[in-house]
Scaffold this active site. Structure first.
Site, PDB file in Angstrom:
ATOM      1  N   ASP A 161       9.649   3.628   5.530  1.00 33.88           N
ATOM      2  CA  ASP A 161       8.695   2.761   4.828  1.00 33.88           C
ATOM      3  C   ASP A 161       8.333   1.580   5.696  1.00 33.88           C
ATOM      4  OD1 ASP A 161       7.141   1.576   2.894  1.00 33.88           O
ATOM      5  OD2 ASP A 161       8.828   0.853   1.695  1.00 33.88           O
ATOM      6  N   GLU A 179       2.229   6.301   3.705  1.00 33.04           N
ATOM      7  CA  GLU A 179       3.493   6.003   3.036  1.00 33.04           C
ATOM      8  C   GLU A 179       4.382   7.254   3.077  1.00 33.04           C
ATOM      9  OE1 GLU A 179       4.891   3.398   1.684  1.00 33.04           O
ATOM     10  OE2 GLU A 179       3.275   1.930   1.595  1.00 33.04           O
ATOM     11  N   GLU A 207       1.539  -5.254   3.581  1.00 27.06           N
ATOM     12  CA  GLU A 207       1.549  -4.357   2.421  1.00 27.06           C
ATOM     13  C   GLU A 207       2.695  -4.655   1.472  1.00 27.06           C
ATOM     14  OE1 GLU A 207       2.557  -0.841  -0.011  1.00 27.06           O
ATOM     15  OE2 GLU A 207       3.781  -1.852   1.503  1.00 27.06           O
ATOM     16  N   GLU A 208       3.843  -5.039   2.012  1.00 27.02           N
ATOM     17  CA  GLU A 208       5.013  -5.257   1.165  1.00 27.02           C
ATOM     18  C   GLU A 208       4.861  -6.481   0.252  1.00 27.02           C
ATOM     19  OE1 GLU A 208       7.054  -3.122   0.633  1.00 27.02           O
ATOM     20  OE2 GLU A 208       7.390  -1.872   2.384  1.00 27.02           O
ATOM     21  N   HIS A 261      13.716   0.049   0.704  1.00 29.30           N
ATOM     22  CA  HIS A 261      13.990  -1.368   0.388  1.00 29.30           C
ATOM     23  C   HIS A 261      15.484  -1.656   0.261  1.00 29.30           C
ATOM     24  CE1 HIS A 261       9.667  -2.332  -1.242  1.00 29.30           C
ATOM     25  NE2 HIS A 261       9.655  -1.580  -0.148  1.00 29.30           N
ATOM     26  N   HIS A 286       1.313   0.677   7.404  1.00 29.24           N
ATOM     27  CA  HIS A 286       1.733  -0.728   7.546  1.00 29.24           C
ATOM     28  C   HIS A 286       3.020  -0.815   8.360  1.00 29.24           C
ATOM     29  CE1 HIS A 286       5.119  -0.879   4.589  1.00 29.24           C
ATOM     30  NE2 HIS A 286       4.437   0.026   3.919  1.00 29.24           N
TER      31      HIS A 286
END
Length: 413
Positions: free
Chosen positions: A139, A198, A173-174, A381, A110
């Site tokens: 990520d 991932e 995806e997030e 994140h 992603h």
């Protein structure tokens, strides 16, 4: 003990049915190709990291796709831009390569991140020692670029011993992949195996289990009133929300099992008005589906017992990904990956985490899945996110060789 023996026997049987495990030993040609790819791989990664593409950033997502699609087409892949399944998201990219063998292999990555517009301007790609940094560097843009370069190596080596390789590069995806659910369901059912890009966890781990994720919304309806003239006429939704959040504190907030955490709180519109509305969003991660039901039931029981008179509390649930449970099919794929890594003189560990992914959807469809195949990273994140540069070449080698091994010996679904 008997249960343990039965489980071990099941894994052993699956290993046999999934084809032989690679013998230890480095493939010199693939390793040389992975080393030679490093400079170009990192330059491409820098380019896409320096494009803001948070989930819902349609322009940013399209800019990243515009960088990647010509490279996929140059490998002879058929590329389709598939509209997202809900509004407000950029298109997904599905690239397909046809070979001469029998295995149908699906890779998923992603390009959306959790970072908003303008992040790159203040926090662009950088390298500090063995760490590359920037929004989405690990990520998951590092994995997406790795997937492209694995296909590049296969192309350059003339490797075609597969029936089909499909590369899905998705854009939501997030948020739990709301823009690709039907597409993912279709693709995982049409392939023999799913490889997820991932990031690997430090120090060098592939992912064999993941928690599922869900969001619970706590909405409180009260009554507005002038906070100075007639506060007694109001019914404070914010106060009632605080009361409801006490229930959240009865659940664990960290650990390998169920976790329940407050992530968003909203209340009030002006400083001199008793809040009429209040909302909290609660993020739940669980390894068992039944835990989601347990949390929902507990929150609904609490909602029926308000402390602020005349307020109404409503609980709603938004499911994201189911759990990827420990399972023999994934374990068998991990054994293959570990054998490949051993050929480099490296040890590949297995583990899991609370970050949900599309591999759980493959697992639920009965398609063997292996996750965490991208470069190793951490600090996800947050502005501490990094990618371990030492892992870039070994992980590219691993993915390329795993595709080659699975092409010769596809797993049994």
């Amino acid at each position: 003990m008997r249960t343990t023996r039965v489980a071990m026997a099941a894994v052993a049987a699956l290993l046999v049915s999934s084809g032989p495990v690679l013998a230890a030993g480095k493939d010199a040609k693939v390793w040389a190709a992975a080393e030679a790819a490093r400079a170009g791989q990192l330059e491409l990664l820098k380019q896409v990291v320096n494009i803001d593409s948070g989930t819902g950033d349609i322009e940013g997502g399209r800019k990243v796709a515009a960088v990647l699609i010509p490279r996929l087409k140059a490998l002879g892949m058929t590329v389709e831009s598939v509209p997202a399944e809900i509004p407000g998201l950029p298109e997904n990219t599905v690239a397909t390569l046809t070979g001469t063998g029998k295995a149908k292999i699906l890779m998923i990555g992603h390009i959306d991140t959790v970072f908003g517009p303008g992040t790159v301007a203040k926090w662009p790609w950088s390298v500090e020692g063995d760490h590359a940094r920037g929004p989405g560097v690990a990520d998951e843009k590092g994995g997406v670029v790795e997937g492209l370069y694995a296909l590049q190596i296969l192309h350059d080596l003339g490797f075609k011993d597969f029936a089909k390789i499909t590369y899905l590069i998705e854009t939501s995806e997030e948020r739990g992949s709301p823009g690709t659910r039907a597409l993912i369901d279709k693709l995982v059912k049409a392939h023999d195996v799913e490889l997820n890009l991932e990031p690997g966890d430090a120090p060098d781990v592939i992912t064999v289990w993941r928690k599922g994720s869900s969001t619970m919304n706590i909405d409180v309806k009260g009554r507005a009133a002038h906070a100075g003239v007639a506060p007694q006429d109001g019914r404070n939704a914010a106060v009632e929300l605080v009361n409801q959040l006490a229930t959240v504190e009865t659940f664990p907030h960290s650990g390998d099992g169920l976790t329940v955490n407050v992530t968003i709180i909203q209340a009030g519109s002006r400083y001199n008005i008793i809040p009429e509305d209040a909302r909290a969003q609660i993020n739940i991660r669980a390894r068992q589906k039944s835990d989601f039901d347990k949390v929902e039931a507990t929150l609904k029981a609490s909602a029926a017992k308000t402390v602020v008179p005349d307020t109404v509390v409503t609980i709603t649930r938004e499911n994201s990904f189911p759990p990827l449970a420990n399972n023999p099919a994934t374990d068998a794929l991990a054994v293959r990956a570990q054998a490949i890594y051993a050929g480099l003189g490296l040890k590949l560990a297995t583990g899991g985490n609370g970050g949900a992914s599309q591999s759980a959807l493959a697992y639920e469809a009965g398609t063997p899945a292996l996750d965490g195949l991208g470069p190793v990273g951490g600090g996800f994140h947050s502005e501490k996110e990094y990618m371990d540069l030492k892992s870039v070449t070994p992980r590219l080698y691993l993915l390329t060789k795993l595709i080659m091994d699975l092409s010769a010996n596809p797993p049994t679904k």
